[in-house]
Write a protein that holds these residues in place. Structure first.
Motif, PDB file in Angstrom:
ATOM      1  N   THR A  95       4.745  19.987 -40.869  1.00 33.35           N
ATOM      2  CA  THR A  95       3.727  21.015 -41.156  1.00 33.35           C
ATOM      3  C   THR A  95       3.736  21.458 -42.627  1.00 33.35           C
ATOM      4  N   ARG A  96       4.484  20.768 -43.444  1.00 31.30           N
ATOM      5  CA  ARG A  96       4.559  21.133 -44.864  1.00 31.30           C
ATOM      6  C   ARG A  96       3.238  20.775 -45.562  1.00 31.30           C
ATOM      7  N   LYS A  97       2.741  21.718 -46.352  1.00 30.96           N
ATOM      8  CA  LYS A  97       1.577  21.427 -47.195  1.00 30.96           C
ATOM      9  C   LYS A  97       1.917  21.892 -48.613  1.00 30.96           C
ATOM     10  N   HIS A  98       1.435  21.119 -49.593  1.00 28.31           N
ATOM     11  CA  HIS A  98       1.734  21.455 -50.985  1.00 28.31           C
ATOM     12  C   HIS A  98       0.669  20.858 -51.906  1.00 28.31           C
ATOM     13  N   PHE A  99       0.587  21.435 -53.088  1.00 27.92           N
ATOM     14  CA  PHE A  99      -0.253  20.858 -54.133  1.00 27.92           C
ATOM     15  C   PHE A  99       0.262  21.307 -55.497  1.00 27.92           C
ATOM     16  N   LEU A 100      -0.162  20.575 -56.507  1.00 37.46           N
ATOM     17  CA  LEU A 100       0.175  20.850 -57.892  1.00 37.46           C
ATOM     18  C   LEU A 100      -1.117  20.699 -58.699  1.00 37.46           C
ATOM     19  N   VAL A 101      -1.543  21.790 -59.364  1.00 39.38           N
ATOM     20  CA  VAL A 101      -2.821  21.799 -60.070  1.00 39.38           C
ATOM     21  C   VAL A 101      -2.610  22.280 -61.505  1.00 39.38           C
ATOM     22  N   LYS A 102      -3.225  21.575 -62.459  1.00 41.46           N
ATOM     23  CA  LYS A 102      -3.242  21.985 -63.865  1.00 41.46           C
ATOM     24  C   LYS A 102      -4.586  22.666 -64.128  1.00 41.46           C
ATOM     25  N   TYR A 103      -4.577  23.699 -64.983  1.00 39.90           N
ATOM     26  CA  TYR A 103      -5.810  24.444 -65.251  1.00 39.90           C
ATOM     27  C   TYR A 103      -5.798  24.985 -66.684  1.00 39.90           C
ATOM     28  N   ASP A 104      -6.990  25.313 -67.185  1.00 45.75           N
ATOM     29  CA  ASP A 104      -7.168  25.994 -68.471  1.00 45.75           C
ATOM     30  C   ASP A 104      -7.934  27.282 -68.204  1.00 45.75           C
ATOM     31  N   GLY A 105      -7.669  28.281 -69.019  1.00 50.06           N
ATOM     32  CA  GLY A 105      -8.381  29.547 -68.864  1.00 50.06           C
ATOM     33  C   GLY A 105      -8.321  30.374 -70.130  1.00 50.06           C
ATOM     34  N   TYR A 106      -8.924  31.544 -70.070  1.00 49.92           N
ATOM     35  CA  TYR A 106      -8.884  32.466 -71.208  1.00 49.92           C
ATOM     36  C   TYR A 106      -8.958  33.901 -70.712  1.00 49.92           C
ATOM     37  N   ILE A 107      -8.421  34.776 -71.545  1.00 47.77           N
ATOM     38  CA  ILE A 107      -8.443  36.209 -71.280  1.00 47.77           C
ATOM     39  C   ILE A 107      -9.035  36.876 -72.519  1.00 47.77           C
ATOM     40  N   LYS A 108      -9.962  37.807 -72.307  1.00 51.49           N
ATOM     41  CA  LYS A 108     -10.549  38.545 -73.419  1.00 51.49           C
ATOM     42  C   LYS A 108     -10.155  40.011 -73.312  1.00 51.49           C
ATOM     43  N   GLY A 109      -9.698  40.552 -74.430  1.00 52.34           N
ATOM     44  CA  GLY A 109      -9.359  41.962 -74.515  1.00 52.34           C
ATOM     45  C   GLY A 109     -10.380  42.668 -75.383  1.00 52.34           C
ATOM     46  N   GLY A 110     -10.751  43.885 -75.021  1.00 57.72           N
ATOM     47  CA  GLY A 110     -11.741  44.598 -75.815  1.00 57.72           C
ATOM     48  C   GLY A 110     -11.850  46.055 -75.437  1.00 57.72           C
ATOM     49  N   ILE A 111     -12.952  46.649 -75.869  1.00 58.26           N
ATOM     50  CA  ILE A 111     -13.165  48.088 -75.706  1.00 58.26           C
ATOM     51  C   ILE A 111     -14.580  48.338 -75.204  1.00 58.26           C
ATOM     52  N   ASP A 112     -14.718  49.334 -74.353  1.00 57.83           N
ATOM     53  CA  ASP A 112     -16.026  49.779 -73.890  1.00 57.83           C
ATOM     54  C   ASP A 112     -16.498  50.875 -74.844  1.00 57.83           C
ATOM     55  N   PHE A 113     -17.444  50.538 -75.727  1.00 53.23           N
ATOM     56  CA  PHE A 113     -17.897  51.458 -76.760  1.00 53.23           C
ATOM     57  C   PHE A 113     -18.775  52.585 -76.221  1.00 53.23           C
ATOM     58  N   ASP A 114     -19.129  52.558 -74.946  1.00 49.51           N
ATOM     59  CA  ASP A 114     -19.890  53.666 -74.347  1.00 49.51           C
ATOM     60  C   ASP A 114     -19.030  54.923 -74.213  1.00 49.51           C
ATOM     61  N   GLU A 115     -17.720  54.760 -74.240  1.00 47.31           N
ATOM     62  CA  GLU A 115     -16.811  55.880 -74.007  1.00 47.31           C
ATOM     63  C   GLU A 115     -16.243  56.459 -75.298  1.00 47.31           C
ATOM     64  N   ILE A 116     -16.954  56.318 -76.407  1.00 50.21           N
ATOM     65  CA  ILE A 116     -16.491  56.819 -77.701  1.00 50.21           C
ATOM     66  C   ILE A 116     -16.822  58.299 -77.847  1.00 50.21           C
ATOM     67  N   ASP A 117     -15.905  59.050 -78.464  1.00 52.93           N
ATOM     68  CA  ASP A 117     -16.151  60.443 -78.847  1.00 52.93           C
ATOM     69  C   ASP A 117     -16.220  60.491 -80.367  1.00 52.93           C
ATOM     70  N   ILE A 118     -17.250  61.165 -80.915  1.00 57.06           N
ATOM     71  CA  ILE A 118     -17.457  61.208 -82.363  1.00 57.06           C
ATOM     72  C   ILE A 118     -17.704  62.649 -82.798  1.00 57.06           C
ATOM     73  N   GLU A 119     -17.049  63.033 -83.893  1.00 56.42           N
ATOM     74  CA  GLU A 119     -17.300  64.326 -84.522  1.00 56.42           C
ATOM     75  C   GLU A 119     -17.582  64.069 -86.000  1.00 56.42           C
ATOM     76  N   VAL A 120     -18.613  64.740 -86.536  1.00 57.33           N
ATOM     77  CA  VAL A 120     -19.001  64.564 -87.936  1.00 57.33           C
ATOM     78  C   VAL A 120     -18.820  65.887 -88.666  1.00 57.33           C
ATOM     79  N   PHE A 121     -18.133  65.839 -89.810  1.00 55.91           N
ATOM     80  CA  PHE A 121     -17.931  67.001 -90.681  1.00 55.91           C
ATOM     81  C   PHE A 121     -18.257  66.559 -92.110  1.00 55.91           C
ATOM     82  N   GLU A 122     -19.447  66.861 -92.594  1.00 58.65           N
ATOM     83  CA  GLU A 122     -19.933  66.501 -93.922  1.00 58.65           C
ATOM     84  C   GLU A 122     -19.573  65.060 -94.298  1.00 58.65           C
ATOM     85  N   ASN A 123     -18.536  64.853 -95.113  1.00 60.12           N
ATOM     86  CA  ASN A 123     -18.163  63.494 -95.561  1.00 60.12           C
ATOM     87  C   ASN A 123     -17.081  62.869 -94.694  1.00 60.12           C
ATOM     88  N   ARG A 124     -16.696  63.537 -93.616  1.00 55.03           N
ATOM     89  CA  ARG A 124     -15.617  63.054 -92.758  1.00 55.03           C
ATOM     90  C   ARG A 124     -16.152  62.815 -91.361  1.00 55.03           C
TER      91      ARG A 124
END
Length: 194
Positions: free
Chosen positions: A78-107
């Motif tokens: 009843t033994r079952k087995h396999f061996l599979v090779k694969y390629d993939g990628y992972i992307k890391g980033g930021i959700d810019f909808d959740e930004i907080d911004i405060e403006v003070f003249e030149n800052r």
């Protein structure tokens, strides 16, 4: 003849005034810096929305081995087995909808959300099966492949985190925001993460 000269002088004075007013308008409008509010800065940045800043490519081999058991005893054939090779990628980033911004003249103060994994994909076309059993008593199912690849994706995501994918995404986001805000004319920029 005096009326003609007087009319020409009046016309000359009117044209001189129009010219001076035009010069003043051009001078003041070209030297004034545009006024930005937190919402106008946000609108410029939020056009990006969700952005992947760093990509981590990976290649792996996943092995699967299973058999039916009764209690602690393995059932023969009843033994079952396999061996599979694969390629993939992972992307890391930021959700810019959740930004907080405060403006003070030149800052401007920009608070970004923490970076996260945006995408983790195993390329199905890259899958190569090197070994698999063909057992009639315990056949390999599609779920066996799926479960093995899901566990591999989690393992690769953990590896990418350990190798600093989120730190690199944080650095890239800060650099991108800094460049955008400098282009808007701000002299002092404070970028932080939630």
């Amino acid at each position: 003849m005096g009326k003609i000269i007087k009319g020409k002088i009046n016309l000359f004075l009117i044209m001189l005034n129009v010219l001076l007013i035009g010069i003043l308008i051009i001078t003041f409008t070209s030297n004034t810096k545009p006024e930005y509010t937190a919402s106008s800065v946000f609108e410029r940045i939020v056009d990006i929305q969700e952005i992947s800043l760093v990509q981590y490519n990976y290649t792996g081999v996943v092995g699967f081995d299973d058999r039916k058991t009764v209690g602690d005893i393995n059932v023969p054939f009843t033994r079952k087995h396999f061996l599979v090779k694969y390629d993939g990628y992972i992307k890391g980033g930021i959700d810019f909808d959740e930004i907080d911004i405060e403006v003070f003249e030149n800052r401007v103060a920009v608070r970004l959300p923490s970076p996260r994994i945006i995408e983790n994909v195993i390329d199905e076309e890259s899958l190569v099966v090197y070994d698999e059993s063909n057992n009639i008593f315990n056949p390999i199912k599609i779920e066996d492949y799926n479960d093995a690849l899901i566990m591999e994706k989690a393992k690769m995501e953990q590896e990418a985190r350990e190798k600093g994918i989120l730190d690199r995404a944080k650095s890239q986001a800060a650099s991108l925001i800094n460049t955008m805000v400098i282009d808007m004319g701000f002299e002092e920029i404070d970028i932080s993460f939630k």
